[in-house]
Design a protein around this motif. Structure first.
Motif, PDB file in Angstrom:
ATOM      1  N   LEU A  74       0.824  -1.206   0.000  1.00 19.30           N
ATOM      2  CA  LEU A  74       0.000   0.000   0.000  1.00 19.30           C
ATOM      3  C   LEU A  74       0.862   1.263   0.000  1.00 19.30           C
ATOM      4  N   ALA A  75       0.233   2.380  -0.332  1.00 17.23           N
ATOM      5  CA  ALA A  75       0.901   3.682  -0.212  1.00 17.23           C
ATOM      6  C   ALA A  75       1.112   3.960   1.271  1.00 17.23           C
ATOM      7  N   PRO A  76       2.117   4.791   1.620  1.00 18.79           N
ATOM      8  CA  PRO A  76       2.436   5.040   3.031  1.00 18.79           C
ATOM      9  C   PRO A  76       1.237   5.407   3.904  1.00 18.79           C
ATOM     10  N   GLU A  77       0.375   6.309   3.438  1.00 21.36           N
ATOM     11  CA  GLU A  77      -0.781   6.728   4.244  1.00 21.36           C
ATOM     12  C   GLU A  77      -1.749   5.568   4.446  1.00 21.36           C
ATOM     13  N   ALA A  78      -1.958   4.773   3.387  1.00 24.60           N
ATOM     14  CA  ALA A  78      -2.845   3.618   3.499  1.00 24.60           C
ATOM     15  C   ALA A  78      -2.226   2.535   4.374  1.00 24.60           C
ATOM     16  N   GLN A  79      -0.885   2.428   4.331  1.00 17.90           N
ATOM     17  CA  GLN A  79      -0.193   1.469   5.203  1.00 17.90           C
ATOM     18  C   GLN A  79      -0.469   1.796   6.658  1.00 17.90           C
ATOM     19  N   LEU A  80      -0.346   3.063   7.008  1.00 16.77           N
ATOM     20  CA  LEU A  80      -0.553   3.486   8.384  1.00 16.77           C
ATOM     21  C   LEU A  80      -1.982   3.198   8.826  1.00 16.77           C
ATOM     22  N   LYS A  81      -2.941   3.465   7.960  1.00 20.04           N
ATOM     23  CA  LYS A  81      -4.344   3.202   8.283  1.00 20.04           C
ATOM     24  C   LYS A  81      -4.576   1.705   8.497  1.00 20.04           C
ATOM     25  N   ALA A  82      -3.984   0.870   7.639  1.00 20.32           N
ATOM     26  CA  ALA A  82      -4.130  -0.580   7.762  1.00 20.32           C
ATOM     27  C   ALA A  82      -3.451  -1.094   9.026  1.00 20.32           C
ATOM     28  N   LEU A  83      -2.271  -0.533   9.344  1.00 17.79           N
ATOM     29  CA  LEU A  83      -1.567  -0.936  10.564  1.00 17.79           C
ATOM     30  C   LEU A  83      -2.377  -0.575  11.805  1.00 17.79           C
ATOM     31  N   ARG A  84      -2.964   0.618  11.797  1.00 18.97           N
ATOM     32  CA  ARG A  84      -3.798   1.029  12.918  1.00 18.97           C
ATOM     33  C   ARG A  84      -4.942   0.040  13.120  1.00 18.97           C
ATOM     34  N   ALA A  85      -5.597  -0.323  12.008  1.00 23.43           N
ATOM     35  CA  ALA A  85      -6.734  -1.243  12.085  1.00 23.43           C
ATOM     36  C   ALA A  85      -6.297  -2.607  12.606  1.00 23.43           C
ATOM     37  N   ALA A  86      -5.145  -3.097  12.120  1.00 18.96           N
ATOM     38  CA  ALA A  86      -4.655  -4.414  12.539  1.00 18.96           C
ATOM     39  C   ALA A  86      -4.276  -4.415  14.019  1.00 18.96           C
ATOM     40  N   ILE A  87      -3.602  -3.360  14.453  1.00 17.13           N
ATOM     41  CA  ILE A  87      -3.172  -3.300  15.854  1.00 17.13           C
ATOM     42  C   ILE A  87      -4.363  -3.110  16.778  1.00 17.13           C
ATOM     43  N   THR A  88      -5.318  -2.270  16.363  1.00 17.84           N
ATOM     44  CA  THR A  88      -6.514  -2.061  17.184  1.00 17.84           C
ATOM     45  C   THR A  88      -7.285  -3.357  17.346  1.00 17.84           C
ATOM     46  N   LYS A  89      -7.279  -4.174  16.293  1.00 15.40           N
ATOM     47  CA  LYS A  89      -7.972  -5.463  16.366  1.00 15.40           C
ATOM     48  C   LYS A  89      -7.235  -6.418  17.293  1.00 15.40           C
ATOM     49  N   ALA A  90      -5.910  -6.350  17.303  1.00 12.49           N
ATOM     50  CA  ALA A  90      -5.112  -7.283  18.095  1.00 12.49           C
ATOM     51  C   ALA A  90      -5.017  -6.873  19.565  1.00 12.49           C
ATOM     52  N   ILE A  91      -4.943  -5.587  19.815  1.00 13.39           N
ATOM     53  CA  ILE A  91      -4.809  -5.110  21.193  1.00 13.39           C
ATOM     54  C   ILE A  91      -5.689  -3.888  21.403  1.00 13.39           C
ATOM     55  N   LYS A  92      -5.904  -3.535  22.650  1.00 12.03           N
ATOM     56  CA  LYS A  92      -6.642  -2.329  22.968  1.00 12.03           C
ATOM     57  C   LYS A  92      -5.642  -1.195  23.194  1.00 12.03           C
ATOM     58  N   LEU A  93      -5.715  -0.171  22.343  1.00  9.49           N
ATOM     59  CA  LEU A  93      -4.798   0.952  22.488  1.00  9.49           C
ATOM     60  C   LEU A  93      -4.936   1.589  23.866  1.00  9.49           C
ATOM     61  N   ALA A  94      -6.154   1.516  24.423  1.00  9.14           N
ATOM     62  CA  ALA A  94      -6.390   2.127  25.735  1.00  9.14           C
ATOM     63  C   ALA A  94      -5.575   1.458  26.830  1.00  9.14           C
ATOM     64  N   ASP A  95      -5.157   0.209  26.590  1.00  7.24           N
ATOM     65  CA  ASP A  95      -4.407  -0.523  27.606  1.00  7.24           C
ATOM     66  C   ASP A  95      -2.909  -0.225  27.581  1.00  7.24           C
ATOM     67  N   ILE A  96      -2.442   0.472  26.536  1.00 16.22           N
ATOM     68  CA  ILE A  96      -1.016   0.771  26.426  1.00 16.22           C
ATOM     69  C   ILE A  96      -0.665   1.910  27.373  1.00 16.22           C
TER      70      ILE A  96
END
Length: 204
Positions: A74-96
């Motif tokens: 993906l393009a850099p901006e789309a990569q970041l959006k996809a990474l955010r979605a993947a990480i949010t699905k795997a962990i809760k950002l609120a717990d970091i």
């Protein structure tokens, strides 16, 4: 169906492996009865680099590799959006914890106009991580850099709202604020003094 066609284990005899290089053949049956075959090669590291784990979680490992490949294309901006979605699905950002979150500011949602923000949420704005200090609906003019009563900059030290001179009721005893780069706790009720003078103790 997934078949391991080759794997190379790297490590020290008698100790935990450091990496396992895998080569997999995936066979997928199409609706018309024909088969499609794809070859994947990737490396498994860390605690997952064991034969037992790989054997039991082969599909999971392959799916993760496919996701990494898809994001990389993906393009850099789309990569970041996809990474955010993947990480949010795997962990809760609120717990970091804040200290860890400061090293991953880009993973947090960016401030946007017309959003509903809840106290305690963290978000990014112009590369800085902020914590919401009061529930509100965002609007132009209330960006984190302009609304110090709604946001606090997150630092390794606990973030508290920026002190503002009260126009109504003063601060309650026990209220915590940030002022001049330091954190303070009010020792009086209806406290109208500026932190650093009467009525406040510095939080270390």
């Amino acid at each position: 169906m997934i078949e391991i066609t080759n794997w190379v284990m790297n490590g020290v005899a008698g100790e935990a492996l450091t990496t396992v290089e895998l080569c997999l053949l995936e066979t997928i049956k199409r609706d018309d009865g024909t088969e499609k075959q794809d070859v994947y090669a990737f490396t498994v590291t860390g605690e997952h680099a064991t034969t037992a784990y790989i054997t039991e979680h082969l599909q999971e490992l392959l799916d993760a590799h496919k996701q990494e490949q898809a994001i990389a294309e993906l393009a850099p901006e789309a990569q970041l959006k996809a990474l955010r979605a993947a990480i949010t699905k795997a962990i809760k950002l609120a717990d970091i914890p804040d200290k860890v979150a400061l090293g991953a500011v880009a993973l947090f949602p960016v401030w946007t106009e017309g959003a509903e923000y809840k106290m305690g949420e963290r978000l990014s704005y112009q590369g800085t991580l902020y914590k919401v200090t009061k529930d509100h609906s965002s609007k132009v003019g209330w960006e984190p850099t302009h609304a110090s009563t709604l946001f606090a900059i997150v630092t390794e030290v606990q973030a508290y709202p920026e002190w503002v001179r009260p126009t109504g009721d003063g601060y309650k005893k026990g209220d915590k604020v940030t002022h001049n780069g330091k954190n303070w706790i009010s020792t009086y009720s209806d406290n109208r003094w500026e932190p650093g003078s009467l009525g406040w103790d510095e939080l270390k």
